[in-house]
Design a protein around this motif. Sequence first.
Motif, PDB file in Angstrom:
ATOM      1  N   GLU A 544     -22.311 -61.545 -65.465  1.00  0.00           N
ATOM      2  CA  GLU A 544     -21.765 -61.270 -66.787  1.00  0.00           C
ATOM      3  C   GLU A 544     -20.677 -60.203 -66.720  1.00  0.00           C
ATOM      4  OE1 GLU A 544     -23.386 -60.149 -71.288  1.00  0.00           O
ATOM      5  OE2 GLU A 544     -24.813 -60.633 -69.687  1.00  0.00           O
ATOM      6  N   VAL A 545     -20.849 -59.209 -65.838  1.00  0.00           N
ATOM      7  CA  VAL A 545     -19.808 -58.185 -65.645  1.00  0.00           C
ATOM      8  C   VAL A 545     -18.518 -58.840 -65.169  1.00  0.00           C
ATOM      9  CG1 VAL A 545     -19.118 -56.208 -64.240  1.00  0.00           C
ATOM     10  CG2 VAL A 545     -21.417 -56.303 -65.188  1.00  0.00           C
ATOM     11  N   PHE A 546     -18.620 -59.694 -64.136  1.00  0.00           N
ATOM     12  CA  PHE A 546     -17.425 -60.357 -63.601  1.00  0.00           C
ATOM     13  C   PHE A 546     -16.770 -61.238 -64.661  1.00  0.00           C
ATOM     14  CE2 PHE A 546     -19.866 -60.088 -59.380  1.00  0.00           C
ATOM     15  CZ  PHE A 546     -19.345 -58.844 -59.109  1.00  0.00           C
ATOM     16  N   ASN A 547     -17.562 -61.990 -65.419  1.00  0.00           N
ATOM     17  CA  ASN A 547     -17.008 -62.868 -66.445  1.00  0.00           C
ATOM     18  C   ASN A 547     -16.288 -62.080 -67.533  1.00  0.00           C
ATOM     19  OD1 ASN A 547     -17.904 -65.194 -65.206  1.00  0.00           O
ATOM     20  ND2 ASN A 547     -19.823 -65.277 -66.342  1.00  0.00           N
ATOM     21  N   ASN A 548     -16.891 -60.958 -67.960  1.00  0.00           N
ATOM     22  CA  ASN A 548     -16.250 -60.125 -68.993  1.00  0.00           C
ATOM     23  C   ASN A 548     -14.894 -59.613 -68.528  1.00  0.00           C
ATOM     24  OD1 ASN A 548     -18.279 -60.384 -70.896  1.00  0.00           O
ATOM     25  ND2 ASN A 548     -19.342 -58.514 -70.283  1.00  0.00           N
ATOM     26  N   ILE A 549     -14.833 -59.142 -67.289  1.00  0.00           N
ATOM     27  CA  ILE A 549     -13.584 -58.581 -66.784  1.00  0.00           C
ATOM     28  C   ILE A 549     -12.528 -59.673 -66.611  1.00  0.00           C
ATOM     29  CG2 ILE A 549     -12.520 -57.437 -64.796  1.00  0.00           C
ATOM     30  CD1 ILE A 549     -15.084 -55.833 -64.472  1.00  0.00           C
ATOM     31  N   ILE A 550     -12.945 -60.829 -66.093  1.00  0.00           N
ATOM     32  CA  ILE A 550     -11.982 -61.927 -65.889  1.00  0.00           C
ATOM     33  C   ILE A 550     -11.439 -62.435 -67.219  1.00  0.00           C
ATOM     34  CG2 ILE A 550     -11.773 -64.309 -65.088  1.00  0.00           C
ATOM     35  CD1 ILE A 550     -13.816 -63.576 -62.875  1.00  0.00           C
ATOM     36  N   GLN A 551     -12.318 -62.590 -68.199  1.00  0.00           N
ATOM     37  CA  GLN A 551     -11.903 -63.162 -69.478  1.00  0.00           C
ATOM     38  C   GLN A 551     -11.101 -62.179 -70.334  1.00  0.00           C
ATOM     39  OE1 GLN A 551     -11.968 -66.160 -70.378  1.00  0.00           O
ATOM     40  NE2 GLN A 551     -13.862 -67.247 -69.946  1.00  0.00           N
ATOM     41  N   ALA A 658     -30.000 -68.826 -77.389  1.00  0.00           N
ATOM     42  CA  ALA A 658     -30.647 -69.865 -76.592  1.00  0.00           C
ATOM     43  C   ALA A 658     -29.707 -70.474 -75.571  1.00  0.00           C
ATOM     44  CB  ALA A 658     -31.200 -70.951 -77.503  1.00  0.00           C
ATOM     45  N   HIS A 659     -28.411 -70.560 -75.903  1.00  0.00           N
ATOM     46  CA  HIS A 659     -27.482 -71.242 -75.006  1.00  0.00           C
ATOM     47  C   HIS A 659     -26.399 -70.306 -74.489  1.00  0.00           C
ATOM     48  CE1 HIS A 659     -29.419 -74.956 -76.215  1.00  0.00           C
ATOM     49  NE2 HIS A 659     -29.212 -74.639 -77.482  1.00  0.00           N
ATOM     50  N   SER A 660     -26.566 -69.006 -74.673  1.00  0.00           N
ATOM     51  CA  SER A 660     -25.519 -68.099 -74.220  1.00  0.00           C
ATOM     52  C   SER A 660     -25.681 -67.783 -72.747  1.00  0.00           C
ATOM     53  CB  SER A 660     -25.569 -66.787 -75.016  1.00  0.00           C
ATOM     54  OG  SER A 660     -26.701 -66.048 -74.651  1.00  0.00           O
ATOM     55  N   GLN A 661     -24.604 -67.324 -72.130  1.00  0.00           N
ATOM     56  CA  GLN A 661     -24.650 -67.003 -70.700  1.00  0.00           C
ATOM     57  C   GLN A 661     -25.594 -65.860 -70.420  1.00  0.00           C
ATOM     58  OE1 GLN A 661     -21.649 -64.955 -68.739  1.00  0.00           O
ATOM     59  NE2 GLN A 661     -20.921 -63.823 -70.490  1.00  0.00           N
ATOM     60  N   SER A 662     -25.858 -65.051 -71.436  1.00  0.00           N
ATOM     61  CA  SER A 662     -26.695 -63.876 -71.222  1.00  0.00           C
ATOM     62  C   SER A 662     -28.165 -64.172 -71.347  1.00  0.00           C
ATOM     63  CB  SER A 662     -26.313 -62.799 -72.238  1.00  0.00           C
ATOM     64  OG  SER A 662     -26.519 -63.289 -73.546  1.00  0.00           O
ATOM     65  N   SER A 711     -30.033 -73.242 -63.282  1.00  0.00           N
ATOM     66  CA  SER A 711     -29.151 -74.081 -64.092  1.00  0.00           C
ATOM     67  C   SER A 711     -28.397 -73.279 -65.146  1.00  0.00           C
ATOM     68  CB  SER A 711     -29.962 -75.189 -64.773  1.00  0.00           C
ATOM     69  OG  SER A 711     -30.955 -74.626 -65.630  1.00  0.00           O
ATOM     70  N   LYS A 712     -28.844 -72.048 -65.409  1.00  0.00           N
ATOM     71  CA  LYS A 712     -28.198 -71.219 -66.436  1.00  0.00           C
ATOM     72  C   LYS A 712     -27.260 -70.170 -65.848  1.00  0.00           C
ATOM     73  CE  LYS A 712     -32.187 -71.662 -69.497  1.00  0.00           C
ATOM     74  NZ  LYS A 712     -33.270 -70.943 -70.205  1.00  0.00           N
ATOM     75  N   LEU A 713     -27.098 -70.147 -64.526  1.00  0.00           N
ATOM     76  CA  LEU A 713     -26.196 -69.163 -63.920  1.00  0.00           C
ATOM     77  C   LEU A 713     -24.781 -69.332 -64.490  1.00  0.00           C
ATOM     78  CD1 LEU A 713     -27.357 -69.317 -60.186  1.00  0.00           C
ATOM     79  CD2 LEU A 713     -27.524 -67.331 -61.698  1.00  0.00           C
ATOM     80  N   PRO A 714     -24.198 -68.276 -65.066  1.00  0.00           N
ATOM     81  CA  PRO A 714     -22.862 -68.390 -65.682  1.00  0.00           C
ATOM     82  C   PRO A 714     -21.746 -68.326 -64.643  1.00  0.00           C
ATOM     83  CG  PRO A 714     -23.709 -66.172 -65.980  1.00  0.00           C
ATOM     84  CD  PRO A 714     -24.790 -66.940 -65.280  1.00  0.00           C
ATOM     85  N   LEU A 715     -21.610 -69.392 -63.873  1.00  0.00           N
ATOM     86  CA  LEU A 715     -20.639 -69.420 -62.777  1.00  0.00           C
ATOM     87  C   LEU A 715     -19.349 -70.161 -63.127  1.00  0.00           C
ATOM     88  CD1 LEU A 715     -23.148 -70.191 -59.871  1.00  0.00           C
ATOM     89  CD2 LEU A 715     -21.793 -68.105 -60.111  1.00  0.00           C
ATOM     90  N   GLN A 716     -19.272 -70.754 -64.324  1.00  0.00           N
ATOM     91  CA  GLN A 716     -18.126 -71.608 -64.614  1.00  0.00           C
ATOM     92  C   GLN A 716     -16.801 -70.861 -64.541  1.00  0.00           C
ATOM     93  OE1 GLN A 716     -20.774 -71.169 -66.536  1.00  0.00           O
ATOM     94  NE2 GLN A 716     -21.853 -73.153 -66.618  1.00  0.00           N
ATOM     95  N   THR A 717     -16.735 -69.671 -65.163  1.00  0.00           N
ATOM     96  CA  THR A 717     -15.476 -68.918 -65.188  1.00  0.00           C
ATOM     97  C   THR A 717     -15.048 -68.510 -63.788  1.00  0.00           C
ATOM     98  OG1 THR A 717     -15.959 -68.065 -67.407  1.00  0.00           O
ATOM     99  CG2 THR A 717     -14.362 -66.848 -66.088  1.00  0.00           C
TER     100      THR A 717
END
Length: 809
Positions: A544-551, A658-662, A711-717
Amino acid sequence: MGNSDSKLLFRKAVIQLTTKTQPVEACDDVFWDQFWANVDLTAQDIFALIPAAEIRAVREESPSNLATLCYKAVERLVLNADSSCVCERDRRTVLSCTRLLTRMLPYIFEDPDWHGFFWSTVPKAGKSGDESEDESTRPLAESLLTATADLLFCPDFTVESNHRTSADATGDVQSIDSCEFIWEAGVGFAQAPPLNHTLDSNRTDLLKLLLTCFSEDIYQSPSDKHTINPWVSFFCSGENRHALPLFTSLLNVVCAYDPVGYGLPYNHLMFSDQRGALAELALQVLIVSLEQEFNDTSNTNTSSTPSTDPDRTLSDTNVKTPAEGSQATRGENLFVNYLSRIHREEDFHFILRGISRLLNNPLQQTYLPHSCKKIQFQQELLVLFWKLCDLNKKFLFYVLKSSDVLEILVPILYSLNDARANQSRVGLVHIGVFILLLLSGERNFGVRLNKPYSVRVPMDISVFAGTHADLLIVVFHKIITSGHQQLQPLYDCLLTVIVNVSPYLKSLSMVAANKLLHLLEFFSSGWFLFSSPRNHHLVFFLLEVFNNIIQYQFDGNYNLVYGIIRKRSLFHQLANLPADVISIQKALQRRIRSNSNAVFMESNNNVSPSEGAFKTTLVQTGTLNASLKATPGIDKLTEKSQVSEDGSTLLRQHGDSAHSQSDHSPQTGVPESTSGGVDKSINGDCDGKNIGVSCTADWGPTPDWVLSWKSKLPLQTIMRLLQVLVPQVEKICIDKGLTDESEILKFLQHGTLVGLLPVPHPILIRRYQANEGTALWFHTYLWGVIYIRNVDPPVWYDTDVKLFEIQTV
């Protein structure tokens, strides 16, 4: 009378008390006056002349004599408070009674049979005969607290007398307006009284007695629910007519104290610093008095709603007439009320400047060794700062509206780093992390962290050139990789702080970026993920840290982007994490074969020579350490808020995530910790190696469990970033024959991913929320600190404390 004669006569009186088999009548003033009349002994003398064994012997064999001694001492305090201590003999009597009660009270509190003694009614306890029967039969505790409060504003004894009181020295103490005698200029009081060491010494003795009265809690067995302390409840209620001037006096003395003074080297060795002793005790009494707010629902509402009239001062809004004060309910903590209603910017400036000056005191560097006095009450200061931010949101916003918050951040990070491997200072690390968690819930804190870090504080961390955000990440990495194993429950909190501030971090240094990736490298290893049902949460936080910084901060964070490209295999391994039984067992066996002392060793060369992976701080042999309650889990400590486009925050309902990356809560086969605490085995040893991970004896990883969160790992970004940038970087390296990373960084610095990344996710902030578990932790921690700090004289040492355990490290 000489001091040696006074000691001899006092010791004879103690022996008489311990050897008498028959009760001594309360009217036998000749006998009882031996303990305070014409006695000129220090607190240390009285503690030495009344051994603990003899107090317990009187308590068991002659309980009526011990009860009478306490009653007569309180009666003497009440009588002298009513007469305003007009002569030196009365003042010596008050000090003797104060020190005597400070010595006796812990041994009364430690016996369950005596718990109700001070709250029983005693006929005519220091009252004159013309008062009503109801007033003359008040509990002994109320008489003691009321007399002590009166004595804290007694002219020529604890406060300077002005012309009006001097002209009428024999007047009734009840006629004195104590708001005119606040001890120090500051909040609600502009006049600075002259410094008087004798008055400070007398105040110190009385405050130590107050603190001893409040300490009845430490002799109660710990429970899952904190009960109201009747001593604190009465003292902070409207029945104490001095509540407002006492609150402001304690706060102002602490915030105005300057241990350096005029800056004369070694002045603390040449002169006694009575104001320093007073400031420390004032701080301890103040934070104990502010501890009751969680139990009072009405107070919670009051403290969260500051005064609506910005033009009214603290004194204007809070002074009550005696009639109004008598109508106040016992449950209302006026100290909490006053603290929550401070709103003037000059008052906030005074408080913040004072706390910042004291917290930065241990960091001061001088050319002459030990020439500057170093304070020892940083932990109590951090508790006070926590209370201020938690109870007064206007103060919190004032702290965060400028870079002044960094004057608090740096000493906190210094203390965290310095105490990380010291078992006796684990509580200090906890309170520091809790404060940073509270601050990180506000957007301005993350923004302030972008200020360059230029003032170098001596710490054994990697050398870097960057911002305060880099400093925070580097210190947190150090705590996780080389901290004491009792800090493992804080890993969630540490990463939550980084997650909260990550959307606002404009440019991380290479050192900080590598620290984050190193943590991911360790936390994503198979054996670590499969060792505990909750370890995978740490991976979710870092992603989540990496995604926040990238986005949200891609443009300036080319160092982190470069690090992600270099460590891209980590993310591919996570995406392809095996979930079959054989792979899980192999990963766990790999852990057993690994060297536990090397699991956190850096794979890069960014470690400074002064920094060791497991460098520990030497602990002085014989150091006392108080045990702590388990801290609540991060889900109990925080509530989720979503940041909208206009910068406002909205509290998220549990169902919304329920469906958030966090949302990385385990769905199947994972036992949740009970009663808001961490797993009891969190510090356990799964295989005989203390390597910093938790284990659960009756739990084992299964393929279904792994798949439920994999399956919920937020790796898409991150995967999209790698898909776009890796080919570009490889092409430029081949075309230009680049071998220097500076050219690649320059390319990334001018690159863009606009339109190529997934739609930005909402910023999710996890804010601290008050809860019973944290209140109980603070209660235990606070009294453990006070117990250890008060060793001269040793007020509670060697008594049967039940709230915590005292260990010798």
